[in-house]
Write a protein that holds these residues in place. Sequence first.
Motif, PDB file in Angstrom:
ATOM      1  N   ALA A   1       0.836  -1.206   0.000  1.00  0.00           N
ATOM      2  CA  ALA A   1       0.000   0.000   0.000  1.00  0.00           C
ATOM      3  C   ALA A   1       0.871   1.256   0.000  1.00  0.00           C
ATOM      4  CB  ALA A   1      -0.940  -0.011   1.211  1.00  0.00           C
ATOM      5  N   PHE A   2       1.985   1.212   0.750  1.00  0.00           N
ATOM      6  CA  PHE A   2       2.907   2.349   0.784  1.00  0.00           C
ATOM      7  C   PHE A   2       3.465   2.636  -0.614  1.00  0.00           C
ATOM      8  CE2 PHE A   2       7.347   3.786   1.060  1.00  0.00           C
ATOM      9  CZ  PHE A   2       7.163   5.010   1.685  1.00  0.00           C
ATOM     10  N   LEU A   3       3.840   1.590  -1.345  1.00  0.00           N
ATOM     11  CA  LEU A   3       4.370   1.789  -2.704  1.00  0.00           C
ATOM     12  C   LEU A   3       3.338   2.476  -3.601  1.00  0.00           C
ATOM     13  CD1 LEU A   3       6.203  -1.627  -3.240  1.00  0.00           C
ATOM     14  CD2 LEU A   3       7.229   0.597  -2.681  1.00  0.00           C
ATOM     15  N   LYS A   4       2.098   2.062  -3.482  1.00  0.00           N
ATOM     16  CA  LYS A   4       1.032   2.714  -4.260  1.00  0.00           C
ATOM     17  C   LYS A   4       0.826   4.155  -3.799  1.00  0.00           C
ATOM     18  CE  LYS A   4      -1.050  -0.996  -6.424  1.00  0.00           C
ATOM     19  NZ  LYS A   4      -2.174  -1.306  -7.264  1.00  0.00           N
ATOM     20  N   ALA A   5       0.913   4.381  -2.476  1.00  0.00           N
ATOM     21  CA  ALA A   5       0.734   5.729  -1.932  1.00  0.00           C
ATOM     22  C   ALA A   5       1.800   6.685  -2.474  1.00  0.00           C
ATOM     23  CB  ALA A   5       0.780   5.692  -0.405  1.00  0.00           C
ATOM     24  N   ILE A   6       3.028   6.193  -2.605  1.00  0.00           N
ATOM     25  CA  ILE A   6       4.114   7.009  -3.166  1.00  0.00           C
ATOM     26  C   ILE A   6       3.730   7.490  -4.575  1.00  0.00           C
ATOM     27  CG2 ILE A   6       6.464   6.847  -4.144  1.00  0.00           C
ATOM     28  CD1 ILE A   6       6.783   7.029  -1.271  1.00  0.00           C
ATOM     29  N   GLU A   7       3.251   6.568  -5.391  1.00  0.00           N
ATOM     30  CA  GLU A   7       2.900   6.914  -6.779  1.00  0.00           C
ATOM     31  C   GLU A   7       1.727   7.892  -6.825  1.00  0.00           C
ATOM     32  OE1 GLU A   7       4.834   6.246  -9.376  1.00  0.00           O
ATOM     33  OE2 GLU A   7       6.117   5.386  -7.819  1.00  0.00           O
ATOM     34  N   ILE A   8       0.741   7.682  -5.976  1.00  0.00           N
ATOM     35  CA  ILE A   8      -0.420   8.590  -5.952  1.00  0.00           C
ATOM     36  C   ILE A   8       0.008   9.969  -5.462  1.00  0.00           C
ATOM     37  CG2 ILE A   8      -2.659   9.014  -4.852  1.00  0.00           C
ATOM     38  CD1 ILE A   8      -2.958   5.874  -4.833  1.00  0.00           C
ATOM     39  N   ALA A   9       0.863  10.017  -4.458  1.00  0.00           N
ATOM     40  CA  ALA A   9       1.352  11.307  -3.947  1.00  0.00           C
ATOM     41  C   ALA A   9       2.136  12.048  -5.034  1.00  0.00           C
ATOM     42  CB  ALA A   9       2.214  11.088  -2.707  1.00  0.00           C
ATOM     43  N   LYS A  10       2.969  11.327  -5.769  1.00  0.00           N
ATOM     44  CA  LYS A  10       3.748  11.962  -6.841  1.00  0.00           C
ATOM     45  C   LYS A  10       2.830  12.527  -7.920  1.00  0.00           C
ATOM     46  CE  LYS A  10       7.142   9.172  -8.212  1.00  0.00           C
ATOM     47  NZ  LYS A  10       8.220   8.136  -8.276  1.00  0.00           N
ATOM     48  N   ARG A  11       1.837  11.743  -8.336  1.00  0.00           N
ATOM     49  CA  ARG A  11       0.916  12.200  -9.396  1.00  0.00           C
ATOM     50  C   ARG A  11       0.112  13.420  -8.966  1.00  0.00           C
ATOM     51  NH1 ARG A  11      -0.089   6.574 -10.165  1.00  0.00           N
ATOM     52  NH2 ARG A  11      -2.094   6.738  -9.117  1.00  0.00           N
ATOM     53  N   ASN A  12      -0.173  13.521  -7.683  1.00  0.00           N
ATOM     54  CA  ASN A  12      -1.004  14.622  -7.182  1.00  0.00           C
ATOM     55  C   ASN A  12      -0.192  15.754  -6.570  1.00  0.00           C
ATOM     56  OD1 ASN A  12      -4.132  13.847  -7.124  1.00  0.00           O
ATOM     57  ND2 ASN A  12      -2.927  11.986  -6.886  1.00  0.00           N
ATOM     58  N   ASN A  13       1.135  15.591  -6.536  1.00  0.00           N
ATOM     59  CA  ASN A  13       2.006  16.556  -5.855  1.00  0.00           C
ATOM     60  C   ASN A  13       1.498  16.793  -4.425  1.00  0.00           C
ATOM     61  OD1 ASN A  13       4.238  18.224  -5.625  1.00  0.00           O
ATOM     62  ND2 ASN A  13       3.100  20.040  -6.282  1.00  0.00           N
ATOM     63  N   ALA A  14       1.152  15.697  -3.768  1.00  0.00           N
ATOM     64  CA  ALA A  14       0.538  15.744  -2.439  1.00  0.00           C
ATOM     65  C   ALA A  14       1.566  15.448  -1.355  1.00  0.00           C
ATOM     66  CB  ALA A  14      -0.589  14.719  -2.350  1.00  0.00           C
ATOM     67  N   GLU A  15       1.258  15.884  -0.146  1.00  0.00           N
ATOM     68  CA  GLU A  15       2.074  15.513   1.009  1.00  0.00           C
ATOM     69  C   GLU A  15       1.603  14.157   1.515  1.00  0.00           C
ATOM     70  OE1 GLU A  15       3.432  16.951   5.468  1.00  0.00           O
ATOM     71  OE2 GLU A  15       2.614  18.412   4.064  1.00  0.00           O
ATOM     72  N   LEU A  16       2.561  13.324   1.898  1.00  0.00           N
ATOM     73  CA  LEU A  16       2.261  11.989   2.396  1.00  0.00           C
ATOM     74  C   LEU A  16       2.530  11.954   3.899  1.00  0.00           C
ATOM     75  CD1 LEU A  16       1.451   9.143   1.395  1.00  0.00           C
ATOM     76  CD2 LEU A  16       3.895   8.651   1.170  1.00  0.00           C
ATOM     77  N   SER A  17       1.539  11.524   4.659  1.00  0.00           N
ATOM     78  CA  SER A  17       1.699  11.319   6.095  1.00  0.00           C
ATOM     79  C   SER A  17       1.696   9.822   6.349  1.00  0.00           C
ATOM     80  CB  SER A  17       0.558  11.978   6.875  1.00  0.00           C
ATOM     81  OG  SER A  17       0.586  13.381   6.700  1.00  0.00           O
ATOM     82  N   VAL A  18       2.846   9.310   6.800  1.00  0.00           N
ATOM     83  CA  VAL A  18       2.976   7.885   7.090  1.00  0.00           C
ATOM     84  C   VAL A  18       2.657   7.708   8.568  1.00  0.00           C
ATOM     85  CG1 VAL A  18       4.442   5.854   6.970  1.00  0.00           C
ATOM     86  CG2 VAL A  18       4.780   7.720   5.337  1.00  0.00           C
ATOM     87  N   VAL A  19       1.627   6.918   8.863  1.00  0.00           N
ATOM     88  CA  VAL A  19       1.081   6.813  10.211  1.00  0.00           C
ATOM     89  C   VAL A  19       1.220   5.387  10.735  1.00  0.00           C
ATOM     90  CG1 VAL A  19      -1.045   7.000  11.572  1.00  0.00           C
ATOM     91  CG2 VAL A  19      -0.551   8.679   9.775  1.00  0.00           C
TER      92      VAL A  19
END
Length: 152
Positions: free
Chosen positions: A21-39
């Motif tokens: 899920a983290f690997l997918k989150a990285i790609e989604i964050a990159k595509r959206n130029n979003a900040e990622l909060s790892v919890v």
Amino acid sequence: MGLRYHNILIAVDGSKEADWAFLKAIEIAKRNNAELSVVHVVDNRSLATLTPIDSTLYDQNQKFGDELLSNYKDRAEKNGVKVQTIIQQGSPKIAITKNIAPRIKADLIICGATGLNAVERLLIGSVSEHIVRSSPCDVLVIRTPKDAEEEN
């Protein structure tokens, strides 16, 4: 609001499902130029039933969480993603949706389909199911390729 995500929360527990899920989150964050909060939520509730309470178990759980988040932060930064880490004690089901997501203004929560706590999943339902039911924002539940193969 719009169609882009700005604050993505990824819940991790050390399982291979959470890592996928983290690997997918990285790609989604990159595509959206979003900040990622790892919890990571340290669930020490079961330790409270031990008598006497051994504080080294609490310390080991905290150390595991700190190391886990440090590893994920390094990996996200190497991928060019703006990242913060959050560690909290308590019930993952409650902490993620009722406390952390509103505090960071998450507009997407990502989690693995299953995690480490099989006993709790059997007794009272999975963390991912609870997140889907109680989330204040969109939720993406990631299945690992192995899970997908087993279901077919």
